[in-house]
Motif scaffolding. Structure first.
Motif, PDB file in Angstrom:
ATOM      1  N   ARG A 185       0.794  -1.229   0.000  1.00 44.88           N
ATOM      2  CA  ARG A 185       0.000   0.000   0.000  1.00 44.88           C
ATOM      3  C   ARG A 185       0.827   1.281   0.000  1.00 44.88           C
ATOM      4  N   PRO A 186       1.889   1.404   0.805  1.00 42.78           N
ATOM      5  CA  PRO A 186       2.663   2.648   0.780  1.00 42.78           C
ATOM      6  C   PRO A 186       3.364   2.910  -0.557  1.00 42.78           C
ATOM      7  N   LEU A 187       3.465   1.911  -1.406  1.00 42.64           N
ATOM      8  CA  LEU A 187       4.173   2.054  -2.675  1.00 42.64           C
ATOM      9  C   LEU A 187       3.241   2.196  -3.874  1.00 42.64           C
ATOM     10  N   LEU A 188       1.941   2.055  -3.667  1.00 42.76           N
ATOM     11  CA  LEU A 188       0.994   1.995  -4.784  1.00 42.76           C
ATOM     12  C   LEU A 188       0.964   3.268  -5.618  1.00 42.76           C
ATOM     13  N   ASP A 189       1.200   4.425  -5.017  1.00 45.49           N
ATOM     14  CA  ASP A 189       1.171   5.677  -5.784  1.00 45.49           C
ATOM     15  C   ASP A 189       2.384   5.823  -6.701  1.00 45.49           C
ATOM     16  N   ASP A 190       3.497   5.203  -6.339  1.00 44.55           N
ATOM     17  CA  ASP A 190       4.742   5.373  -7.082  1.00 44.55           C
ATOM     18  C   ASP A 190       5.054   4.239  -8.060  1.00 44.55           C
ATOM     19  N   PHE A 191       4.406   3.087  -7.898  1.00 45.96           N
ATOM     20  CA  PHE A 191       4.783   1.906  -8.677  1.00 45.96           C
ATOM     21  C   PHE A 191       3.570   1.211  -9.274  1.00 45.96           C
ATOM     22  N   THR A 192       3.788   0.583 -10.425  1.00 47.97           N
ATOM     23  CA  THR A 192       2.794  -0.343 -10.951  1.00 47.97           C
ATOM     24  C   THR A 192       3.202  -1.732 -10.468  1.00 47.97           C
ATOM     25  N   ILE A 193       2.216  -2.576 -10.265  1.00 47.12           N
ATOM     26  CA  ILE A 193       2.464  -3.907  -9.720  1.00 47.12           C
ATOM     27  C   ILE A 193       2.019  -4.945 -10.737  1.00 47.12           C
ATOM     28  N   ASP A 194       2.892  -5.932 -10.979  1.00 49.82           N
ATOM     29  CA  ASP A 194       2.574  -7.018 -11.894  1.00 49.82           C
ATOM     30  C   ASP A 194       2.885  -8.330 -11.185  1.00 49.82           C
ATOM     31  N   HIS A 195       1.862  -9.169 -11.040  1.00 50.86           N
ATOM     32  CA  HIS A 195       2.050 -10.503 -10.460  1.00 50.86           C
ATOM     33  C   HIS A 195       2.332 -11.459 -11.609  1.00 50.86           C
ATOM     34  N   ALA A 196       3.579 -11.784 -11.798  1.00 50.23           N
ATOM     35  CA  ALA A 196       4.003 -12.617 -12.922  1.00 50.23           C
ATOM     36  C   ALA A 196       3.658 -14.078 -12.688  1.00 50.23           C
ATOM     37  N   SER A 197       3.540 -14.799 -13.775  1.00 51.04           N
ATOM     38  CA  SER A 197       3.202 -16.219 -13.691  1.00 51.04           C
ATOM     39  C   SER A 197       4.363 -17.058 -13.169  1.00 51.04           C
ATOM     40  N   ASP A 198       5.562 -16.479 -13.107  1.00 49.79           N
ATOM     41  CA  ASP A 198       6.716 -17.242 -12.634  1.00 49.79           C
ATOM     42  C   ASP A 198       6.918 -17.150 -11.118  1.00 49.79           C
ATOM     43  N   GLY A 199       5.881 -16.703 -10.386  1.00 48.05           N
ATOM     44  CA  GLY A 199       5.945 -16.714  -8.931  1.00 48.05           C
ATOM     45  C   GLY A 199       6.623 -15.510  -8.307  1.00 48.05           C
ATOM     46  N   VAL A 200       6.770 -14.430  -9.048  1.00 47.20           N
ATOM     47  CA  VAL A 200       7.359 -13.214  -8.491  1.00 47.20           C
ATOM     48  C   VAL A 200       6.399 -12.052  -8.718  1.00 47.20           C
ATOM     49  N   THR A 201       6.628 -10.989  -7.974  1.00 50.51           N
ATOM     50  CA  THR A 201       5.885  -9.746  -8.155  1.00 50.51           C
ATOM     51  C   THR A 201       6.878  -8.709  -8.638  1.00 50.51           C
ATOM     52  N   ARG A 202       6.486  -7.989  -9.677  1.00 55.26           N
ATOM     53  CA  ARG A 202       7.356  -6.947 -10.226  1.00 55.26           C
ATOM     54  C   ARG A 202       6.749  -5.576  -9.946  1.00 55.26           C
ATOM     55  N   LEU A 203       7.573  -4.692  -9.416  1.00 51.60           N
ATOM     56  CA  LEU A 203       7.181  -3.303  -9.206  1.00 51.60           C
ATOM     57  C   LEU A 203       7.972  -2.461 -10.194  1.00 51.60           C
ATOM     58  N   ALA A 204       7.300  -1.582 -10.915  1.00 49.84           N
ATOM     59  CA  ALA A 204       7.997  -0.690 -11.844  1.00 49.84           C
ATOM     60  C   ALA A 204       7.568   0.730 -11.543  1.00 49.84           C
ATOM     61  N   GLY A 205       8.549   1.623 -11.406  1.00 51.16           N
ATOM     62  CA  GLY A 205       8.227   3.010 -11.126  1.00 51.16           C
ATOM     63  C   GLY A 205       9.463   3.865 -11.044  1.00 51.16           C
ATOM     64  N   SER A 206       9.223   5.135 -10.863  1.00 49.87           N
ATOM     65  CA  SER A 206      10.304   6.108 -10.823  1.00 49.87           C
ATOM     66  C   SER A 206      10.918   6.183  -9.428  1.00 49.87           C
ATOM     67  N   ILE A 207      12.232   6.058  -9.374  1.00 48.85           N
ATOM     68  CA  ILE A 207      12.999   6.237  -8.135  1.00 48.85           C
ATOM     69  C   ILE A 207      13.639   7.617  -8.232  1.00 48.85           C
ATOM     70  N   ARG A 208      13.287   8.501  -7.303  1.00 48.95           N
ATOM     71  CA  ARG A 208      13.755   9.894  -7.365  1.00 48.95           C
ATOM     72  C   ARG A 208      15.237  10.052  -7.074  1.00 48.95           C
ATOM     73  N   ASP A 209      15.703   9.346  -6.052  1.00 51.15           N
ATOM     74  CA  ASP A 209      17.101   9.470  -5.644  1.00 51.15           C
ATOM     75  C   ASP A 209      17.444   8.307  -4.728  1.00 51.15           C
ATOM     76  N   ALA A 210      18.678   8.294  -4.246  1.00 48.96           N
ATOM     77  CA  ALA A 210      19.145   7.179  -3.406  1.00 48.96           C
ATOM     78  C   ALA A 210      18.326   7.050  -2.121  1.00 48.96           C
ATOM     79  N   SER A 211      17.936   8.162  -1.520  1.00 47.16           N
ATOM     80  CA  SER A 211      17.169   8.072  -0.276  1.00 47.16           C
ATOM     81  C   SER A 211      15.778   7.500  -0.536  1.00 47.16           C
ATOM     82  N   HIS A 212      15.184   7.791  -1.686  1.00 47.23           N
ATOM     83  CA  HIS A 212      13.900   7.206  -2.042  1.00 47.23           C
ATOM     84  C   HIS A 212      14.037   5.687  -2.196  1.00 47.23           C
ATOM     85  N   LEU A 213      15.089   5.252  -2.876  1.00 48.02           N
ATOM     86  CA  LEU A 213      15.340   3.822  -3.036  1.00 48.02           C
ATOM     87  C   LEU A 213      15.522   3.148  -1.674  1.00 48.02           C
TER      88      LEU A 213
END
Length: 73
Positions: A21-49
């Motif tokens: 939930r805290p990441l939903l605004d910044d990332f898209t979520i994909d539940h892959a068929s290979d048993g992993v979840t992928r998050l894709a989104g913009s990382i602003r800087d090292a502290s955000h990461l």
């Protein structure tokens, strides 16, 4: 990291939106068929990461990989 860049974070298992939930605004979520979840989104800087990783580890989610995605059209 000086400018925001799109990254993919791969985590083990099918992680529920409730835990992410805290990441939903910044990332898209994909539940892959290979048993992993992928998050894709913009990382602003090292502290955000570091904040994203801190959240994931605080809810005991195993991070498999973090990689920049090509932003080219």
């Amino acid at each position: 990291m000086s400018q925001p860049a799109t990254h993919e974070i791969v985590i083990r298992g099918r992680v529920s939106a409730r835990l992410l939930r805290p990441l939903l605004d910044d990332f898209t979520i994909d539940h892959a068929s290979d048993g992993v979840t992928r998050l894709a989104g913009s990382i602003r800087d090292a502290s955000h990461l570091h904040g994203v990783l801190a959240h994931l580890t605080s809810v005991n989610i195993e991070v498999i990989s973090i990689a920049p995605l090509d932003d080219a059209p």
